[in-house]
Design a protein around this motif. Structure first.
Motif, PDB file in Angstrom:
ATOM      1  N   LYS A   1       0.835  -1.205   0.000  1.00 32.05           N
ATOM      2  CA  LYS A   1       0.000   0.000   0.000  1.00 32.05           C
ATOM      3  C   LYS A   1       0.867   1.251   0.000  1.00 32.05           C
ATOM      4  N   MET A   2       1.968   1.222   0.752  1.00 29.40           N
ATOM      5  CA  MET A   2       2.867   2.364   0.771  1.00 29.40           C
ATOM      6  C   MET A   2       3.473   2.588  -0.615  1.00 29.40           C
ATOM      7  N   LEU A   3       3.832   1.514  -1.303  1.00 28.06           N
ATOM      8  CA  LEU A   3       4.400   1.640  -2.643  1.00 28.06           C
ATOM      9  C   LEU A   3       3.386   2.221  -3.622  1.00 28.06           C
ATOM     10  N   ILE A   4       2.124   1.844  -3.466  1.00 24.86           N
ATOM     11  CA  ILE A   4       1.084   2.389  -4.340  1.00 24.86           C
ATOM     12  C   ILE A   4       0.953   3.895  -4.132  1.00 24.86           C
ATOM     13  N   TYR A   5       0.885   4.322  -2.877  1.00 28.67           N
ATOM     14  CA  TYR A   5       0.714   5.743  -2.587  1.00 28.67           C
ATOM     15  C   TYR A   5       1.937   6.548  -2.996  1.00 28.67           C
ATOM     16  N   THR A   6       3.133   6.005  -2.773  1.00 29.97           N
ATOM     17  CA  THR A   6       4.334   6.728  -3.213  1.00 29.97           C
ATOM     18  C   THR A   6       4.405   6.794  -4.730  1.00 29.97           C
ATOM     19  N   GLY A   7       3.929   5.742  -5.409  1.00 32.43           N
ATOM     20  CA  GLY A   7       3.880   5.767  -6.874  1.00 32.43           C
ATOM     21  C   GLY A   7       2.927   6.834  -7.392  1.00 32.43           C
ATOM     22  N   VAL A   8       1.761   6.923  -6.766  1.00 38.18           N
ATOM     23  CA  VAL A   8       0.789   7.954  -7.136  1.00 38.18           C
ATOM     24  C   VAL A   8       1.375   9.348  -6.892  1.00 38.18           C
ATOM     25  N   LEU A   9       2.044   9.514  -5.744  1.00 36.79           N
ATOM     26  CA  LEU A   9       2.661  10.798  -5.438  1.00 36.79           C
ATOM     27  C   LEU A   9       3.741  11.142  -6.466  1.00 36.79           C
ATOM     28  N   GLY A  10       4.517  10.137  -6.878  1.00 34.73           N
ATOM     29  CA  GLY A  10       5.556  10.362  -7.884  1.00 34.73           C
ATOM     30  C   GLY A  10       4.978  10.809  -9.211  1.00 34.73           C
ATOM     31  N   TRP A  11       3.899  10.152  -9.668  1.00 34.28           N
ATOM     32  CA  TRP A  11       3.248  10.545 -10.921  1.00 34.28           C
ATOM     33  C   TRP A  11       2.707  11.969 -10.816  1.00 34.28           C
ATOM     34  N   PHE A  12       2.097  12.286  -9.670  1.00 30.88           N
ATOM     35  CA  PHE A  12       1.505  13.620  -9.491  1.00 30.88           C
ATOM     36  C   PHE A  12       2.581  14.707  -9.532  1.00 30.88           C
ATOM     37  N   LEU A  13       3.671  14.486  -8.805  1.00 33.50           N
ATOM     38  CA  LEU A  13       4.739  15.488  -8.778  1.00 33.50           C
ATOM     39  C   LEU A  13       5.400  15.629 -10.141  1.00 33.50           C
ATOM     40  N   SER A  14       5.555  14.522 -10.852  1.00 31.38           N
ATOM     41  CA  SER A  14       6.149  14.577 -12.188  1.00 31.38           C
ATOM     42  C   SER A  14       5.282  15.389 -13.145  1.00 31.38           C
ATOM     43  N   SER A  15       3.965  15.161 -13.101  1.00 32.24           N
ATOM     44  CA  SER A  15       3.046  15.902 -13.970  1.00 32.24           C
ATOM     45  C   SER A  15       3.008  17.381 -13.592  1.00 32.24           C
ATOM     46  N   ALA A  16       3.018  17.659 -12.282  1.00 30.96           N
ATOM     47  CA  ALA A  16       3.005  19.055 -11.830  1.00 30.96           C
ATOM     48  C   ALA A  16       4.270  19.776 -12.283  1.00 30.96           C
TER      49      ALA A  16
ATOM     50  N   VAL B   1      -2.064   9.127 -13.125  1.00 28.09           N
ATOM     51  CA  VAL B   1      -2.344   8.895 -11.705  1.00 28.09           C
ATOM     52  C   VAL B   1      -3.499   7.924 -11.522  1.00 28.09           C
ATOM     53  N   VAL B   2      -4.614   8.163 -12.218  1.00 26.42           N
ATOM     54  CA  VAL B   2      -5.805   7.322 -12.049  1.00 26.42           C
ATOM     55  C   VAL B   2      -5.536   5.899 -12.519  1.00 26.42           C
ATOM     56  N   SER B   3      -4.900   5.765 -13.688  1.00 29.63           N
ATOM     57  CA  SER B   3      -4.606   4.433 -14.212  1.00 29.63           C
ATOM     58  C   SER B   3      -3.691   3.666 -13.265  1.00 29.63           C
ATOM     59  N   PHE B   4      -2.629   4.313 -12.798  1.00 33.26           N
ATOM     60  CA  PHE B   4      -1.681   3.645 -11.902  1.00 33.26           C
ATOM     61  C   PHE B   4      -2.379   3.196 -10.620  1.00 33.26           C
ATOM     62  N   PHE B   5      -3.155   4.095 -10.017  1.00 36.07           N
ATOM     63  CA  PHE B   5      -3.805   3.769  -8.746  1.00 36.07           C
ATOM     64  C   PHE B   5      -4.813   2.638  -8.902  1.00 36.07           C
TER      65      PHE B   5
ATOM     66  N   CYS C   1       1.896   1.216 -16.362  1.00 36.74           N
ATOM     67  CA  CYS C   1       2.843   2.180 -16.939  1.00 36.74           C
ATOM     68  C   CYS C   1       3.245   1.844 -18.368  1.00 36.74           C
ATOM     69  N   ASN C   2       3.284   0.558 -18.712  1.00 33.98           N
ATOM     70  CA  ASN C   2       3.814   0.158 -20.009  1.00 33.98           C
ATOM     71  C   ASN C   2       2.767  -0.248 -21.040  1.00 33.98           C
ATOM     72  N   ILE C   3       1.546  -0.509 -20.596  1.00 36.98           N
ATOM     73  CA  ILE C   3       0.521  -0.971 -21.545  1.00 36.98           C
ATOM     74  C   ILE C   3      -0.731  -0.098 -21.489  1.00 36.98           C
ATOM     75  N   ILE C   4      -1.399  -0.092 -20.346  1.00 35.92           N
ATOM     76  CA  ILE C   4      -2.704   0.567 -20.251  1.00 35.92           C
ATOM     77  C   ILE C   4      -2.596   2.080 -20.387  1.00 35.92           C
ATOM     78  N   THR C   5      -1.696   2.700 -19.622  1.00 38.89           N
ATOM     79  CA  THR C   5      -1.577   4.160 -19.661  1.00 38.89           C
ATOM     80  C   THR C   5      -1.200   4.691 -21.043  1.00 38.89           C
ATOM     81  N   PRO C   6      -0.186   4.122 -21.732  1.00 42.67           N
ATOM     82  CA  PRO C   6       0.132   4.624 -23.087  1.00 42.67           C
ATOM     83  C   PRO C   6      -1.037   4.503 -24.054  1.00 42.67           C
ATOM     84  N   ILE C   7      -1.798   3.398 -23.973  1.00 41.18           N
ATOM     85  CA  ILE C   7      -2.952   3.227 -24.862  1.00 41.18           C
ATOM     86  C   ILE C   7      -3.996   4.306 -24.586  1.00 41.18           C
ATOM     87  N   LEU C   8      -4.307   4.531 -23.310  1.00 37.14           N
ATOM     88  CA  LEU C   8      -5.297   5.557 -22.949  1.00 37.14           C
ATOM     89  C   LEU C   8      -4.830   6.945 -23.363  1.00 37.14           C
ATOM     90  N   ARG C   9      -3.548   7.249 -23.131  1.00 36.07           N
ATOM     91  CA  ARG C   9      -3.034   8.571 -23.476  1.00 36.07           C
ATOM     92  C   ARG C   9      -3.065   8.802 -24.981  1.00 36.07           C
TER      93      ARG C   9
END
Length: 220
Positions: free
Chosen positions: A25-40, A72-76, A163-171
Motif C-alpha cells: 500500500k505504501m508503494l502504491i501511494y508513493t507511486g501515485v505521489l511520484g506521478w503527481f509530482l512529475s506531472s506538476a 495517476v488514475v490508471s496507476f492507482f 505504466c507500459n501498456i494501459i496508460t500509453p494506450i489511454l493517453r
C-alpha cells in the motif's frame, strides 16, 4: 518551533506505523505521489518557459494536466485491483506456503480440489478468510510475511501493466481525440476570420468577378 530532526522522526514513525504492516500500500501511494509530482513539474516547466508562445501554452498545459490525470488514475486503479486480487488469493487460502497448507489441513480446511484435496461440505469459499479463524495466531507470522510479499509482487505487476501498456494506450486515444477537436476548432476559427464582401453573397461576388475579368472589352 519543533526541531527538524524531531519532525523527521515523527514523520518516519507515522509512516512505519501506518504502512509497515502493508508495504504494498505504501508503494502504491508513493507511486501515485511520484506521478503527481512529475506531472506538476511538467506543467510548471511549460508555464514558466518564455520560449514557448502563449498560444502553445494554452494547448500544452491542459494536455499535460490531462495526461497527468490519466497517469495517476490508471496507476492507482490498476495496481490497487491487482494488489487486492493477490491479497485475496492469500487470505482465502488459494495461494499459500506449505506451512500454511498444513495449518489449513490441521484445521479441517483443505483447498485446491483439482490437486486431490477435498473441501468440506457447505464450505463458502467466497467468505472464507484465514485471518478470521479462531486459531489464526498459530500461523500469523508466517501468513503476514507471505501475504506482504505477494502483495508487493501484485503491486509490481500492476505498475508494470499500468505504466507500459494501459496508460500509453489511454493517453494515445485521448490525444487523438483531443487533436481532432483542436483541428476542428482551428478550422472553425479560420472560417470565421474570412471577410466576405458586404451587401452581396460570396457566390454573387465570384460571379461578378468572373464576368468582369472575362469581358471581351478588357484591354492589356
Amino acid at each position: 518551533m519543533m526541531n527538524p530532526s524531531k519532525m523527521f522522526n515523527n514523520f518516519k514513525n507515522t509512516i512505519l506505523t501506518k504502512y509497515g504492516p502493508n508495504p504494498a500500500k505504501m508503494l502504491i501511494y508513493t507511486g501515485v505521489l511520484g506521478w503527481f509530482l512529475s506531472s506538476a513539474a511538467q506543467v510548471v516547466a511549460i508555464a514558466v518557459n518564455d520560449k514557448i508562445p502563449k498560444e502553445q501554452k494554452m494547448f500544452l498545459i491542459p494536455q499535460e494536466i490531462g495526461d497527468g490525470a490519466v497517469n495517476v488514475v490508471s496507476f492507482f486503479l490498476v495496481t490497487s485491483v491487482i494488489k487486492n486480487l493477490a491479497s485475496r488469493l492469500v487470505s482465502s487460502g488459494k495461494l499459500a506456503t506449505p506451512k500454511i497448507r498444513r495449518f489449513l489441513t490441521d484445521s479441517g480446511i483443505n483447498l485446491k480440489t483439482k490437486n486431490g484435496w477435498k473441501v468440506p461440505a457447505n464450505f463458502d469459499f467466497s467468505k472464507f478468510n484465514i485471518e478470521n479463524m479462531t486459531n489464526f495466531y498459530q500461523i500469523k507470522d508466517e501468513y503476514k510475511s507471505f501475504k506482504n510479499g505477494v502483495d508487493v509482487v501484485g503491486m509490481t505487476l500492476g505498475s508494470i501493466l499500468s505504466c507500459n501498456i494501459i496508460t500509453p494506450i489511454l493517453r494515445n486515444k485521448i490525444a487523438a481525440d483531443r487533436q481532432k477537436k483542436t483541428l476542428a476548432r482551428m478550422n472553425t476559427f479560420d472560417q470565421e476570420k474570412v471577410n466576405y464582401p458586404r451587401g452581396i453573397s460570396m457566390d454573387t461576388y465570384q460571379k461578378y468577378a468572373s464576368m468582369k475579368y472575362s469581358s471581351p472589352s478588357l484591354k492589356i
